[in-house]
Design an enzyme around this catalytic site. Sequence first.
Site, PDB file in Angstrom:
ATOM      1  N   LYS A  35      -3.573   0.676 -11.304  1.00 14.73           N
ATOM      2  CA  LYS A  35      -2.656  -0.059 -12.183  1.00 14.73           C
ATOM      3  C   LYS A  35      -3.252  -1.396 -12.624  1.00 14.73           C
ATOM      4  CE  LYS A  35       1.870  -2.126 -11.322  1.00 14.73           C
ATOM      5  NZ  LYS A  35       2.867  -2.309 -10.255  1.00 14.73           N
ATOM      6  N   ASP A  59      -0.084   3.450 -13.416  1.00 18.88           N
ATOM      7  CA  ASP A  59       0.714   3.252 -12.214  1.00 18.88           C
ATOM      8  C   ASP A  59       0.889   4.636 -11.565  1.00 18.88           C
ATOM      9  OD1 ASP A  59       2.919   2.811 -10.445  1.00 18.88           O
ATOM     10  OD2 ASP A  59       3.505   1.093 -11.666  1.00 18.88           O
ATOM     11  N   ILE A  60       0.848   4.696 -10.232  1.00 19.15           N
ATOM     12  CA  ILE A  60       1.073   5.998  -9.580  1.00 19.15           C
ATOM     13  C   ILE A  60       2.529   6.450  -9.766  1.00 19.15           C
ATOM     14  CG2 ILE A  60      -0.832   5.980  -7.905  1.00 19.15           C
ATOM     15  CD1 ILE A  60       1.234   4.966  -5.798  1.00 19.15           C
ATOM     16  N   THR A 129      -1.872   2.216   7.687  1.00 20.97           N
ATOM     17  CA  THR A 129      -2.331   1.062   8.450  1.00 20.97           C
ATOM     18  C   THR A 129      -1.843   1.076   9.901  1.00 20.97           C
ATOM     19  OG1 THR A 129      -1.880  -1.331   8.629  1.00 20.97           O
ATOM     20  CG2 THR A 129      -0.361  -0.095   7.324  1.00 20.97           C
ATOM     21  N   ASP A 130      -2.539   0.293  10.746  1.00 18.69           N
ATOM     22  CA  ASP A 130      -2.087   0.135  12.139  1.00 18.69           C
ATOM     23  C   ASP A 130      -0.815  -0.715  12.222  1.00 18.69           C
ATOM     24  OD1 ASP A 130      -3.212  -2.347  11.502  1.00 18.69           O
ATOM     25  OD2 ASP A 130      -4.536  -2.445  13.246  1.00 18.69           O
ATOM     26  N   GLU A 131      -0.490  -1.414  11.120  1.00 15.32           N
ATOM     27  CA  GLU A 131       0.671  -2.316  11.152  1.00 15.32           C
ATOM     28  C   GLU A 131       1.989  -1.563  11.301  1.00 15.32           C
ATOM     29  OE1 GLU A 131       0.678  -5.737   8.693  1.00 15.32           O
ATOM     30  OE2 GLU A 131      -1.487  -5.717   8.399  1.00 15.32           O
ATOM     31  N   TYR A 154       5.721  -5.448   4.147  1.00 20.73           N
ATOM     32  CA  TYR A 154       4.537  -4.627   3.839  1.00 20.73           C
ATOM     33  C   TYR A 154       4.453  -3.454   4.819  1.00 20.73           C
ATOM     34  CZ  TYR A 154      -0.305  -3.028   4.286  1.00 20.73           C
ATOM     35  OH  TYR A 154      -1.427  -2.230   4.408  1.00 20.73           O
ATOM     36  N   ALA A 156       6.685  -2.225   6.740  1.00 20.75           N
ATOM     37  CA  ALA A 156       7.836  -1.311   6.623  1.00 20.75           C
ATOM     38  C   ALA A 156       7.660  -0.378   5.430  1.00 20.75           C
ATOM     39  CB  ALA A 156       9.123  -2.121   6.483  1.00 20.75           C
ATOM     40  N   LYS A 158       4.811   0.687   4.214  1.00 18.04           N
ATOM     41  CA  LYS A 158       3.793   1.685   4.575  1.00 18.04           C
ATOM     42  C   LYS A 158       4.399   2.703   5.557  1.00 18.04           C
ATOM     43  CE  LYS A 158       0.013   1.735   3.444  1.00 18.04           C
ATOM     44  NZ  LYS A 158      -0.657   2.270   2.207  1.00 18.04           N
ATOM     45  N   ASN A 183      -7.533  -3.500  10.643  1.00 18.23           N
ATOM     46  CA  ASN A 183      -7.944  -4.475   9.605  1.00 18.23           C
ATOM     47  C   ASN A 183      -9.373  -4.236   9.147  1.00 18.23           C
ATOM     48  OD1 ASN A 183      -5.524  -5.794   9.948  1.00 18.23           O
ATOM     49  ND2 ASN A 183      -6.463  -7.818  10.072  1.00 18.23           N
ATOM     50  N   ASN A 184      -9.559  -4.174   7.827  1.00 24.05           N
ATOM     51  CA  ASN A 184     -10.892  -3.974   7.236  1.00 24.05           C
ATOM     52  C   ASN A 184     -11.503  -5.298   6.811  1.00 24.05           C
ATOM     53  OD1 ASN A 184     -11.230  -0.837   5.576  1.00 24.05           O
ATOM     54  ND2 ASN A 184      -9.705  -1.293   7.127  1.00 24.05           N
ATOM     55  N   LEU A 194      -8.064 -12.658   5.402  1.00 19.96           N
ATOM     56  CA  LEU A 194      -8.645 -13.665   6.307  1.00 19.96           C
ATOM     57  C   LEU A 194     -10.170 -13.822   6.235  1.00 19.96           C
ATOM     58  CD1 LEU A 194      -8.085 -15.784   8.497  1.00 19.96           C
ATOM     59  CD2 LEU A 194      -8.270 -13.959  10.198  1.00 19.96           C
ATOM     60  N   PRO A 209      -8.134 -22.645   7.515  1.00 17.93           N
ATOM     61  CA  PRO A 209      -6.733 -22.625   7.967  1.00 17.93           C
ATOM     62  C   PRO A 209      -6.417 -21.362   8.766  1.00 17.93           C
ATOM     63  CG  PRO A 209      -6.866 -22.098   5.624  1.00 17.93           C
ATOM     64  CD  PRO A 209      -8.276 -22.295   6.089  1.00 17.93           C
TER      65      PRO A 209
HETATM   66  N1  LIG Z   1      -7.292  -3.941   3.882  1.00 13.93           N
HETATM   67  C1  LIG Z   1      -7.002  -3.494   5.086  1.00 13.93           C
HETATM   68  O1  LIG Z   1      -7.339  -4.118   6.106  1.00 13.93           O
HETATM   69  C2  LIG Z   1      -6.281  -2.158   5.260  1.00 13.93           C
HETATM   70  C3  LIG Z   1      -6.190  -1.609   6.537  1.00 13.93           C
HETATM   71  C4  LIG Z   1      -5.539  -0.356   6.684  1.00 13.93           C
HETATM   72  C5  LIG Z   1      -5.022   0.290   5.578  1.00 13.93           C
HETATM   73  N2  LIG Z   1      -5.123  -0.296   4.345  1.00 13.93           N
HETATM   74  C6  LIG Z   1      -4.551   0.434   3.197  1.00 13.93           C
HETATM   75  O2  LIG Z   1      -5.644   0.778   2.334  1.00 13.93           O
HETATM   76  C7  LIG Z   1      -5.202   0.778   0.976  1.00 13.93           C
HETATM   77  C8  LIG Z   1      -6.106  -0.104   0.133  1.00 13.93           C
HETATM   78  O3  LIG Z   1      -6.081  -1.437   0.646  1.00 13.93           O
HETATM   79  P1  LIG Z   1      -7.009  -2.588   0.035  1.00 13.93           P
HETATM   80  O4  LIG Z   1      -7.223  -3.578   1.095  1.00 13.93           O
HETATM   81  O5  LIG Z   1      -8.164  -1.987  -0.650  1.00 13.93           O
HETATM   82  O6  LIG Z   1      -6.004  -3.199  -1.052  1.00 13.93           O
HETATM   83  P2  LIG Z   1      -6.283  -3.958  -2.429  1.00 13.93           P
HETATM   84  O7  LIG Z   1      -5.078  -4.819  -2.631  1.00 13.93           O
HETATM   85  O8  LIG Z   1      -7.624  -4.582  -2.437  1.00 13.93           O
HETATM   86  O9  LIG Z   1      -6.290  -2.780  -3.518  1.00 13.93           O
HETATM   87  C9  LIG Z   1      -5.143  -2.064  -3.883  1.00 13.93           C
HETATM   88  C10 LIG Z   1      -5.393  -1.430  -5.242  1.00 13.93           C
HETATM   89  O10 LIG Z   1      -4.243  -0.628  -5.576  1.00 13.93           O
HETATM   90  C11 LIG Z   1      -3.905  -0.860  -6.934  1.00 13.93           C
HETATM   91  N3  LIG Z   1      -2.446  -0.603  -7.085  1.00 13.93           N
HETATM   92  C12 LIG Z   1      -1.419  -1.285  -6.527  1.00 13.93           C
HETATM   93  N4  LIG Z   1      -0.244  -0.732  -6.879  1.00 13.93           N
HETATM   94  C13 LIG Z   1      -0.526   0.330  -7.682  1.00 13.93           C
HETATM   95  C14 LIG Z   1       0.259   1.297  -8.349  1.00 13.93           C
HETATM   96  N5  LIG Z   1       1.592   1.278  -8.276  1.00 13.93           N
HETATM   97  N6  LIG Z   1      -0.372   2.242  -9.084  1.00 13.93           N
HETATM   98  C15 LIG Z   1      -1.721   2.270  -9.183  1.00 13.93           C
HETATM   99  N7  LIG Z   1      -2.522   1.375  -8.571  1.00 13.93           N
HETATM  100  C16 LIG Z   1      -1.937   0.411  -7.818  1.00 13.93           C
HETATM  101  C17 LIG Z   1      -4.258  -2.306  -7.193  1.00 13.93           C
HETATM  102  O11 LIG Z   1      -4.421  -2.584  -8.576  1.00 13.93           O
HETATM  103  C18 LIG Z   1      -5.549  -2.448  -6.377  1.00 13.93           C
HETATM  104  O12 LIG Z   1      -6.665  -2.122  -7.165  1.00 13.93           O
HETATM  105  C19 LIG Z   1      -3.733   0.348   1.003  1.00 13.93           C
HETATM  106  O13 LIG Z   1      -2.927   1.481   0.977  1.00 13.93           O
HETATM  107  C20 LIG Z   1      -3.583  -0.350   2.343  1.00 13.93           C
HETATM  108  O14 LIG Z   1      -2.267  -0.271   2.834  1.00 13.93           O
HETATM  109  C21 LIG Z   1      -5.734  -1.495   4.160  1.00 13.93           C
END
Ligand SMILES: NC(=O)c1ccc[n+]([C@@H]2O[C@H](COP(=O)([O-])OP(=O)(O)OC[C@H]3O[C@@H](n4cnc5c(N)ncnc54)[C@H](O)[C@@H]3O)[C@@H](O)[C@H]2O)c1
Length: 341
Positions: A35, A59-60, A129-131, A154, A156, A158, A183-184, A194, A209
């Site tokens: 999106k 958008d999905i 996620t682990d959250e 967030y 909730a 997921k 966390n990635n 972070l 911070p």
């Molecule tokens: N970053 C982490 O530490 C982590 C850990 C575990 C799981 N995740 C999961 O991995 C996935 C990706 O995380 P990330 O860190 O790359 O996030 P990010 O915020 O960097 O990327 C999310 C992407 O999704 C797109 N997006 C958001 N809403 C959309 C929609 N309605 N339709 C189409 N595209 C949409 C955004 O434009 C963005 O490009 C997420 O589902 C997140 O919950 C992330």
Amino acid sequence: MKKKNILVTGGLGFIGSNLVIELIKQNYFVIIVDKKTYSSNMMNINHLNKKNYKLIISDINNGKKISKILNQFKPVAIFNLAAETHVDRSIDDPSSFIQSNINGVFQLLEQFKKFNKKSKKSKFLHISTDEVYGDIPKKKYSVETDSYKPSSPYAASKAASDHLIKSYIRTYKLPIIITNCSNNYGPRQFPEKLIPKLIINIINNKNLPIYGKGNNEREWIHVNDHCNALIFIFKKGKIGESYNIGSDEILSNKILAKKILYLCKKKFGKKNNSKIIYVKDRPGHDVRYALNSNKLKKLGWKKKYTLIDGLNSTIEWYLNNFKWVKKLDKKNYTKRLGVKN
Ligand SMILES: NC(=O)c1ccc[n+]([C@@H]2O[C@H](COP(=O)([O-])OP(=O)(O)OC[C@H]3O[C@@H](n4cnc5c(N)ncnc54)[C@H](O)[C@@H]3O)[C@@H](O)[C@H]2O)c1
């Protein structure tokens, strides 16, 4: 031989773009649906050969478009990474989290259900996620069968999407797998999170911070390890199951910040005045997340990065790609969010 197609939603974001890069390396043709929210970035994929992917801005939640894409490209896998992802933003305004993370997943599931009737060869991987497990006491680790206790909007959202997926697996027998990762960190992560925030602040000689007293513990995995685990699970994972993906590297935010500060100062070799400062805590801040990833390890997956190697290469990436940081809109990552109550 014709390449197999894979659909990656959220492929312009941090983990999504790293996954797209890895899938192309492994000779798949990738369809990216995104999106283009504030956390997406065209620079994440601009260096890739356009012959290897197709970008569709959508958008999905747009069911018609998703249906058309599935029928046109007949992907062997759908990796769903499209989501709103920043806990602090979800505290200030959860509405977009409900829209993308719950309603969006519902739309994907509905379209996948129809597509699955015609094409039995496709698998759906839902990236979570682990959250969702909530706060974990010291010395305890979340397993896939634990009940969910999300703390932030967030988490909730997921958790809700995971539940929806589990119901579609059971009721409609759809070939879906859920992954719950810790966390990635790594290249191309938006600096509201972070680790890139700390690295960029140190590069700019600014303070670091840290929320509360810095005792909150997280498990940190390099994004390449996460992406390789996702592809591994696509190939070897059992349909209908959930898999935790963790690194076993669990440490407090305070210790993490100290490590990054030490590694950066060693690398820069010049005077740097950055220091840790403690700021107002996040409301509802979970104290500890920790995964038991034995189920995935037993299947044969192994991580490649130690935390120190991963941090060193991530610091290198931000130093070598500072123009990536400079092109970001500062107002999207410098303002403190998530403190309203
Ligand atoms: N970053 C982490 O530490 C982590 C850990 C575990 C799981 N995740 C999961 O991995 C996935 C990706 O995380 P990330 O860190 O790359 O996030 P990010 O915020 O960097 O990327 C999310 C992407 O999704 C797109 N997006 C958001 N809403 C959309 C929609 N309605 N339709 C189409 N595209 C949409 C955004 O434009 C963005 O490009 C997420 O589902 C997140 O919950 C992330």
